[in-house]
Write a protein that holds these residues in place. Structure first.
Motif, PDB file in Angstrom:
ATOM      1  N   HIS A  49       1.674   4.378  -2.743  1.00  0.00           N
ATOM      2  CA  HIS A  49       1.589   5.826  -2.323  1.00  0.00           C
ATOM      3  C   HIS A  49       2.993   6.522  -3.014  1.00  0.00           C
ATOM      4  O   HIS A  49       2.951   7.810  -3.592  1.00  0.00           O
TER       5      HIS A  49
ATOM      6  N   GLU B 158      -7.150   7.096  -0.358  1.00  0.00           N
ATOM      7  CA  GLU B 158      -7.067   5.876   0.054  1.00  0.00           C
ATOM      8  C   GLU B 158      -7.903   4.532  -0.590  1.00  0.00           C
ATOM      9  O   GLU B 158      -7.225   3.572  -0.421  1.00  0.00           O
TER      10      GLU B 158
ATOM     11  N   TYR C 147      -8.692   0.129   5.286  1.00  0.00           N
ATOM     12  CA  TYR C 147      -9.564   1.103   4.307  1.00  0.00           C
ATOM     13  C   TYR C 147     -10.680   0.371   3.541  1.00  0.00           C
ATOM     14  O   TYR C 147     -10.883   0.310   2.509  1.00  0.00           O
TER      15      TYR C 147
ATOM     16  N   HIS D 216       0.920  -1.042   0.109  1.00  0.00           N
ATOM     17  CA  HIS D 216      -0.129  -0.173   0.035  1.00  0.00           C
ATOM     18  C   HIS D 216       1.029   1.144  -0.167  1.00  0.00           C
ATOM     19  O   HIS D 216       0.497   2.111  -0.813  1.00  0.00           O
ATOM     20  N   GLU D 217       1.951   1.379   0.989  1.00  0.00           N
ATOM     21  CA  GLU D 217       2.732   2.448   0.908  1.00  0.00           C
ATOM     22  C   GLU D 217       3.649   2.742  -0.417  1.00  0.00           C
ATOM     23  O   GLU D 217       3.737   3.825  -0.700  1.00  0.00           O
TER      24      GLU D 217
HETATM   25 ZN   LIG Z   1      -2.528   5.094   2.512  1.00  0.00          ZN
END
Ligand SMILES: [Zn+2]
Length: 190
Positions: A106, A129, A150, A102-103
């Motif tokens: 980003h 998100e 999320y 996930h990071e």
């Molecule tokens: Zn995030």
């Protein structure tokens, strides 16, 4: 505890899934330049810097960094230049590998997506998100199974995509290619 081997594995998966969709060399930085694993005191300090400079205002949060940090496993220090971003991860045995996937998404996100969503306000900052989590869970079935973060935001994006490959491509292009004008065709105004 998660370590650099896990980080490298997360990067490999994201690159294998999405490298055709972001500019070449965007992923040139190595794993130890991108990720930093920190014990709680250092993590808390780093988090406060980014929270106060960016997250707090962008999301209209009223809590202080100290009140929020317990709920944060990892974050990306914001910079419009991808290669200057950095992913800070809390050293906590409870963290799961999917967080690193996930990071890293980003980290690779095009600089247009953040202001496009923050300027719209409302549900839009949260949609970053949702988009990130949607792209996280659709890297592999294994990741989809371990992710629980999320959930609401993910389900919303997933329902708008509705299994349509052209919409999935549009989400990918919003995220990695800065084609944020496609947000309006994907999501209803809010
Ligand atoms: Zn995030």
């Amino acid at each position: 505890m998660l370590n650099m081997y896990d980080a490298q594995k997360a990067m490999d998966l994201v690159r294998a899934t999405y490298s055709a969709h972001y500019p070449k060399m965007l992923d040139a930085n190595g794993c130890d330049e991108v990720f930093e694993f920190l014990d709680l005191p250092q993590f808390t300090k780093k988090f406060a810097l980014t929270y106060n400079a960016c997250f707090k205002q962008a999301n209209n949060f009223t809590e202080s960094a100290g009140e929020v940090v317990d709920f944060v496993n990892a974050f990306v220090a914001s910079d419009y230049r991808n290669f200057r971003r950095k992913i800070y991860v809390k050293n906590d045995p409870k963290l799961k590998w999917g967080t690193l996937v996930h990071e890293y998404i980003h980290y690779l996100t095009h600089r247009y997506l953040y202001p496009a969503c923050y300027e719209r306000g409302g549900a839009w900052p949260d949609r970053i998100e949702g988009i990130t989590e949607y792209l996280t869970r659709t890297t592999s079935n294994k990741v989809a199974k371990i992710r629980t973060s999320y959930e609401t935001q993910f389900l919303q994006v997933d329902s708008y995509v509705g299994g349509d490959p052209s919409k999935r491509l549009a989400v990918i292009q919003c995220c990695f290619a800065g084609e944020t004008w496609k947000l309006g065709t994907l999501f209803p105004p809010s």
